[in-house]
Design a protein around this motif. Structure first.
Motif, PDB file in Angstrom:
ATOM      1  N   THR B 191       0.843  -1.208   0.000  1.00  0.00           N
ATOM      2  CA  THR B 191       0.000   0.000   0.000  1.00  0.00           C
ATOM      3  C   THR B 191       0.874   1.251   0.000  1.00  0.00           C
ATOM      4  O   THR B 191       0.547   2.240  -0.626  1.00  0.00           O
ATOM      5  CB  THR B 191      -0.934   0.039   1.218  1.00  0.00           C
ATOM      6  OG1 THR B 191      -0.168  -0.184   2.395  1.00  0.00           O
ATOM      7  CG2 THR B 191      -2.015  -1.015   1.109  1.00  0.00           C
ATOM      8  N   ALA B 193       3.853   1.564  -1.335  1.00  0.00           N
ATOM      9  CA  ALA B 193       4.385   1.744  -2.697  1.00  0.00           C
ATOM     10  C   ALA B 193       3.278   2.262  -3.619  1.00  0.00           C
ATOM     11  O   ALA B 193       3.490   3.200  -4.399  1.00  0.00           O
ATOM     12  CB  ALA B 193       4.937   0.426  -3.213  1.00  0.00           C
ATOM     13  N   ALA B 194       2.089   1.674  -3.506  1.00  0.00           N
ATOM     14  CA  ALA B 194       0.981   2.114  -4.364  1.00  0.00           C
ATOM     15  C   ALA B 194       0.647   3.579  -4.088  1.00  0.00           C
ATOM     16  O   ALA B 194       0.435   4.363  -5.013  1.00  0.00           O
ATOM     17  CB  ALA B 194      -0.252   1.244  -4.122  1.00  0.00           C
ATOM     18  N   TYR B 197       4.094   5.831  -5.039  1.00  0.00           N
ATOM     19  CA  TYR B 197       4.606   5.860  -6.406  1.00  0.00           C
ATOM     20  C   TYR B 197       3.525   5.737  -7.464  1.00  0.00           C
ATOM     21  O   TYR B 197       3.546   6.429  -8.472  1.00  0.00           O
ATOM     22  CB  TYR B 197       5.649   4.750  -6.603  1.00  0.00           C
ATOM     23  CG  TYR B 197       6.851   4.951  -5.725  1.00  0.00           C
ATOM     24  CD1 TYR B 197       7.738   6.003  -5.993  1.00  0.00           C
ATOM     25  CD2 TYR B 197       7.079   4.148  -4.627  1.00  0.00           C
ATOM     26  CE1 TYR B 197       8.833   6.224  -5.176  1.00  0.00           C
ATOM     27  CE2 TYR B 197       8.173   4.358  -3.800  1.00  0.00           C
ATOM     28  CZ  TYR B 197       9.049   5.399  -4.077  1.00  0.00           C
ATOM     29  OH  TYR B 197      10.121   5.635  -3.275  1.00  0.00           O
ATOM     30  N   LEU B 198       2.545   4.846  -7.205  1.00  0.00           N
ATOM     31  CA  LEU B 198       1.580   4.556  -8.250  1.00  0.00           C
ATOM     32  C   LEU B 198       0.515   5.657  -8.366  1.00  0.00           C
ATOM     33  O   LEU B 198       0.325   6.234  -9.433  1.00  0.00           O
ATOM     34  CB  LEU B 198       0.917   3.201  -7.957  1.00  0.00           C
ATOM     35  CG  LEU B 198       0.277   2.509  -9.150  1.00  0.00           C
ATOM     36  CD1 LEU B 198       1.332   2.185 -10.194  1.00  0.00           C
ATOM     37  CD2 LEU B 198      -0.429   1.231  -8.694  1.00  0.00           C
ATOM     38  N   LEU B 199      -0.156   5.963  -7.229  1.00  0.00           N
ATOM     39  CA  LEU B 199      -1.253   6.947  -7.286  1.00  0.00           C
ATOM     40  C   LEU B 199      -0.799   8.299  -7.840  1.00  0.00           C
ATOM     41  O   LEU B 199      -1.476   8.857  -8.706  1.00  0.00           O
ATOM     42  CB  LEU B 199      -1.904   7.114  -5.909  1.00  0.00           C
ATOM     43  CG  LEU B 199      -2.899   6.024  -5.489  1.00  0.00           C
ATOM     44  CD1 LEU B 199      -3.404   6.276  -4.081  1.00  0.00           C
ATOM     45  CD2 LEU B 199      -4.081   5.988  -6.453  1.00  0.00           C
ATOM     46  N   ARG B 201       1.228   9.035  -9.985  1.00  0.00           N
ATOM     47  CA  ARG B 201       1.397   9.006 -11.442  1.00  0.00           C
ATOM     48  C   ARG B 201       0.125   9.364 -12.161  1.00  0.00           C
ATOM     49  O   ARG B 201       0.143   9.835 -13.294  1.00  0.00           O
ATOM     50  CB  ARG B 201       1.796   7.594 -11.895  1.00  0.00           C
ATOM     51  CG  ARG B 201       3.219   7.287 -11.563  1.00  0.00           C
ATOM     52  CD  ARG B 201       3.620   6.006 -12.229  1.00  0.00           C
ATOM     53  NE  ARG B 201       5.028   5.805 -11.986  1.00  0.00           N
ATOM     54  CZ  ARG B 201       5.887   5.459 -12.919  1.00  0.00           C
ATOM     55  NH1 ARG B 201       5.471   5.239 -14.135  1.00  0.00           N
ATOM     56  NH2 ARG B 201       7.154   5.318 -12.625  1.00  0.00           N
ATOM     57  N   PHE B 202      -1.014   9.062 -11.523  1.00  0.00           N
ATOM     58  CA  PHE B 202      -2.294   9.350 -12.156  1.00  0.00           C
ATOM     59  C   PHE B 202      -2.824  10.728 -11.750  1.00  0.00           C
ATOM     60  O   PHE B 202      -3.933  11.090 -12.098  1.00  0.00           O
ATOM     61  CB  PHE B 202      -3.320   8.276 -11.787  1.00  0.00           C
ATOM     62  CG  PHE B 202      -2.961   6.918 -12.308  1.00  0.00           C
ATOM     63  CD1 PHE B 202      -3.158   6.609 -13.645  1.00  0.00           C
ATOM     64  CD2 PHE B 202      -2.407   5.955 -11.475  1.00  0.00           C
ATOM     65  CE1 PHE B 202      -2.817   5.368 -14.139  1.00  0.00           C
ATOM     66  CE2 PHE B 202      -2.063   4.711 -11.966  1.00  0.00           C
ATOM     67  CZ  PHE B 202      -2.268   4.412 -13.298  1.00  0.00           C
TER      68      PHE B 202
END
Lengths: 586, 586
Positions: B191, B193-194, B197-199, B201-202
């Motif tokens: 969670t 990392a998400a 880094y991930l969220l 990006r959007f």
């Protein structure tokens, strides 16, 4: 009971993706959600499964959805509906109702089933309409006005009949029709009295509580009305719908009403109602499509033909012609959300068979799918024949924000043909406006009480001319979002703001640029005060062939006199060769 | 399953009435909701009853509640927390944790039960804090800052430990501690990392979607993170909390974030979480209060004493004194919502007995009830001793809206001691400000991107000096609501607005009036441009005994130099005799 996270996540993720996909290709998201339930659920792939807890959320979702539908309907508008709207609604409801009833009972269905399917065939879904009207740029046409009024009446009518049917079908009362009728009448009378006399008494107290305070009250009223409907033997959704109709601006205030509608819309459309539509798809029996293809084709057929021809037939007495009637019928053929809600309740109550439920879902999908196609064809046809009539706008009058000398002068010019109200925070400006015989409201146009006082709820034009681009943009947005004023014009003064910023604000407000372009407010104010500016009239510059030469319009052009009307102008204004220009000259 | 309208209506109506009553007498509404469940529910009167469908709504309510709690916590702030906050959090968590564990295991409870009760004793509820701090006018004091940081750390800490405990207690894994630990670590790592880094990006795509588009995404992420927590053997609420922490301004934008927080807060606090708290009250066994009075008294006692003394003890190394430590501990003794959520999950998972659950509910009520009383006493005590220290504000710098000559001059004056940024829509004003060596942002201060660019997220002051009262008020409101800028000053120009309108706007914004009262912006702008106004310094007018004579302050007073600081002034500014006035003289 546990909240089933994974099934809920799967249902919502499918709903959102399928809903987006449907919207992308021009259909309401509810179609995508139904399809997701059918394709990914038990009927076909079986990837999604039902769960009793999802039913609870789905039912909360439709209560919120019906509350929202109710909040969008102004009961006082029902009373003022045009003759055309009433005729279209009646024709478009009765004809498919009778045809579908006849088909179902001939096919061996019970009287009750026939009445229920008839009702589902008569529904016209309001929510699926407005989007298409915007896409086809129809909002200011007569067919759009009639269609909206018609859908509103048809929806209300079908919900009232639904209440009656579901009460009669209710086994608890042992079939005493007097008791059933008495309870339904008591329910309608009671909710009507509560909504008309009781709720408005608390308007003052509610409006002082703000959104955070009113919100729980709205939820309580929603549940109370739903429970009342349930006790009367009808279904809770009817109570939710009526609660929405009465929890309006006049009770809870404009801003709170908008805030709460936004909350309810998000909670319903963006979260819980999709759970309902996907799980409704679960209950479709695809075998019906194969085994009873004829029944499907006939029911969908009579619903569509009945709706279109019935509307056109009943619309004839208006004298607006059969072509406009046909296009109206095609536009009202969508059944979408409300039909699915009614069908699902009929299935749960055992009134209709699962076979018939599946037919009704197919009908909802098929008829809603026809709307954009047929309506577009119809509108193109009418437009080509020059028969697409602009609505006689029920809104009149202009509100001018800012009462500087230029605005007072503009107000005088417009006041020739329409009521004009000026709003300014400055006392001296307001006093000067009143001296000039104008109506002026002193206060901030950024507060909705000021705009309400100035009559924004009924105004056709809002001219934001304070000269302060930020204020103008904000007032414009408020006028649009809260008061739905159709024509919002923003002043653009190149000495005060960059053109890009103005374009941006204008796009945000969905407004137009006042006058013919950049307008130096201070400069004109000064000239008017000095008496060096006078108003004069001039013809429209035209070529020999009568086309208007927009490039040769005079500077200082304020408005246009067209027949007995004086119209505010903007950069995209369509001039007629016979217009008379009202120009400020110095 | 049917949505049970009547039970839901009864529960919500009781919750709202009891919640309002609790708030009226100074307690968080959750106390009233718990009491409603105990008094009107099965434990006492039995008027309200449980229903499996209510459990579903209650669980959705706590997911939304934890999402909201998470959205209120900025993970980057956790890293920047002061030494005092960390120490207070640790002391206030560990001490009651150890004491309660010892009491429970001595009383015959299992190790697991001991750990669980310890954790419940260690919790500090964030949501119940801020309201009391506002009521006691403590927001700008050091204890308030330490308390907020401490509650934040204690909550995060207890939720992490909770995740571990509930995983270990999870019977599915057959007790392999490595597997359990591995899954929990994987969950936190995944969670984190998400979220990190991930969220982000959007972020661009999300911010373009607007609130209506982002809202379903937030719901999906909430369910996804909750399901991930569930799969890791922890409870879904942990996922909801973490989802909230990462769905912040940096990902979804300021305005969308505020809109969605508002929705979630209404959905949780105003609708579904009360269902949870009332039904939690249902599960209280009042016989415990009679049969195990000793246990109740001891557990509540060690929790309270442990929290207060533990906080004070661990706080000693800061050198701020044991008195401040004690008051801090008293302020952090509330456990409110989060403790009830944890206790209810412990009961449902079979980790704690119903007896212990009842004790924990009593603890939540009793300790939360002590907070306003003890904190008020403590603060009065510190204040009387002159030991109530104002926080060293982590926000610095001023944003001035409007870059007219007066504002540029004021900016220069303030820039001596803090970063100053001016915002103006006019290009020429911004250019002039930059020429004068100031930072200027061209754009509308009404759009949050402009304020963000100007650093509103970190600014201590916002001076709304456009001279347009409407704009000033709106920017002030935005600064407050979206950017939480602590000091918002609005210019009052008597020639442009009525005093009552200004007072109204000020009250609405919770701001102050800039300078010493009405200030003629245009007039001073003109004098500055003509060069007839100069800045000079003057002593504060005082009586012989050193008290400041506010009535004799000079006109044109711009700011105050206090030691190395230059401070913007307002009508309620507290002058010190040694201050030096910075005055505009003409």
């Amino acid at each position: 009971m546990e909240l089933p996270l994974l099934p809920l996540l799967a249902v919502l993720a499918s709903a959102f993706l399928a809903g987006k996909l449907a919207e992308r290709i021009g259909y309401p998201s509810v179609l995508g959600e139904l399809m997701a339930g059918i394709v990914l659920g038990p009927p076909l792939l079986g990837l999604l499964t039902s769960h009793p807890a999802l039913d609870v959320l789905a039912q909360l979702g439709i209560l919120l959805m019906m509350l929202y539908v109710g909040m969008e309907i102004d009961p006082s508008e029902l009373g003022r509906a045009s003759k055309g709207g009433i005729l279209a609604a009646l024709g478009g409801f009765i004809t498919p109702f009778v045809l579908a009833y006849w088909v179902v009972t001939s096919w061996g269905g019970s009287t009750m089933e026939g009445l229920f399917v008839g009702m589902a065939a008569g529904v016209t879904s309001l929510a699926t309409k407005s989007r298409i009207l915007v896409d086809l740029k129809l909002l200011d046409t007569r067919i759009a006005h009639v269609m909206m009024a018609g859908a509103l009446i048809a929806d209300t009518l079908s919900l009232v009949i639904f209440a009656g049917l579901i009460s009669v079908a209710n086994p608890e009362d042992g079939g005493s029709l007097w008791l059933v009728a008495g309870k339904v009448v008591l329910f309608f009378g009671g909710t009507w009295a509560a909504g008309t006399y009781l709720l408005p008494r608390f308007a003052g107290a509610l409006q002082r509580m703000g959104t955070a305070g009113v919100f729980p009250v709205v939820i309580l009223v929603l549940l109370l009305f739903s429970e009342a409907a349930h006790l009367a033997g009808a279904h809770g959704i009817l109570g939710a719908f009526i609660a929405g109709m009465f929890l309006r601006e006049n009770v809870i205030g404009h801003t709170v009403s908008r805030d709460i509608m936004t909350w309810v819309r998000r909670g319903a459309v963006g979260f819980l109602a999709p759970v309902f539509f996907v799980t409704a798809g679960f209950q479709v029996d695809l075998a019906v499509l194969v085994d009873s293809t004829m029944l499907v084709v006939i029911v969908v057929g009579v619903a569509t033909v009945g709706k279109i021809l019935g509307t056109a037939l009943f619309y004839l007495p208006t004298g607006y012609g059969w072509r406009e009637g046909l296009v109206l019928g095609a536009g009202m053929n969508g059944r979408g959300a409300v039909e699915i809600i009614i069908a699902q309740i009929g299935l749960a109550a055992g009134i209709i068979s699962q076979e018939m439920f599946s037919v009704l879902v197919v009908m909802a999908i098929a008829t809603t799918a026809t709307v954009p196609v047929l309506l577009k064809l119809g509108v193109t046809w009418l437009r080509a024949r020059g028969e697409l009539v602009t609505a006689r706008e029920s809104r009149t009058g202009a509100i001018i924000i800012g009462a500087s000398p230029l605005n007072r002068l503009l107000g005088k010019v417009l006041a020739d043909s329409m009521p004009v109200t000026l709003i300014d925070t400055r006392e001296d400006h307001c006093a000067a406006a009143r001296e000039a015989g104008l109506v002026a409201v002193q206060g901030s146009a950024l507060e909705d009480v000021t705009l309400t006082e100035a009559g924004a709820g009924k105004a056709a034009y809002l001219l934001a001319h304070t000269g302060n681009p930020g204020i103008d943009a904000l007032v414009g947005r408020l006028a649009r979002q809260v008061f739905s004023i159709p024509h919002v014009h923003l002043l653009f003064d190149a000495s005060r703001m960059k053109s890009s910023a103005h374009q941006n604000a204008k796009a945000h407000v969905l407004g137009e640029t006042s006058f013919t372009g950049s307008f130096a407010l201070d400069e004109w104010d000064r000239r008017i005060m000095e008496g060096s500016a006078t108003v004069c009239e001039a013809p429209v510059p035209t070529r020999a062939d009568g086309t208007v030469l927009k490039d040769e319009l005079p500077a200082g052009l304020l408005a246009v006199r067209r027949g007995r009307d004086v119209l505010p102008i903007h950069t995209h204004f369509k001039y007629h060769p016979e217009d008379i220009l009202i120009v400020l000259d110095s």
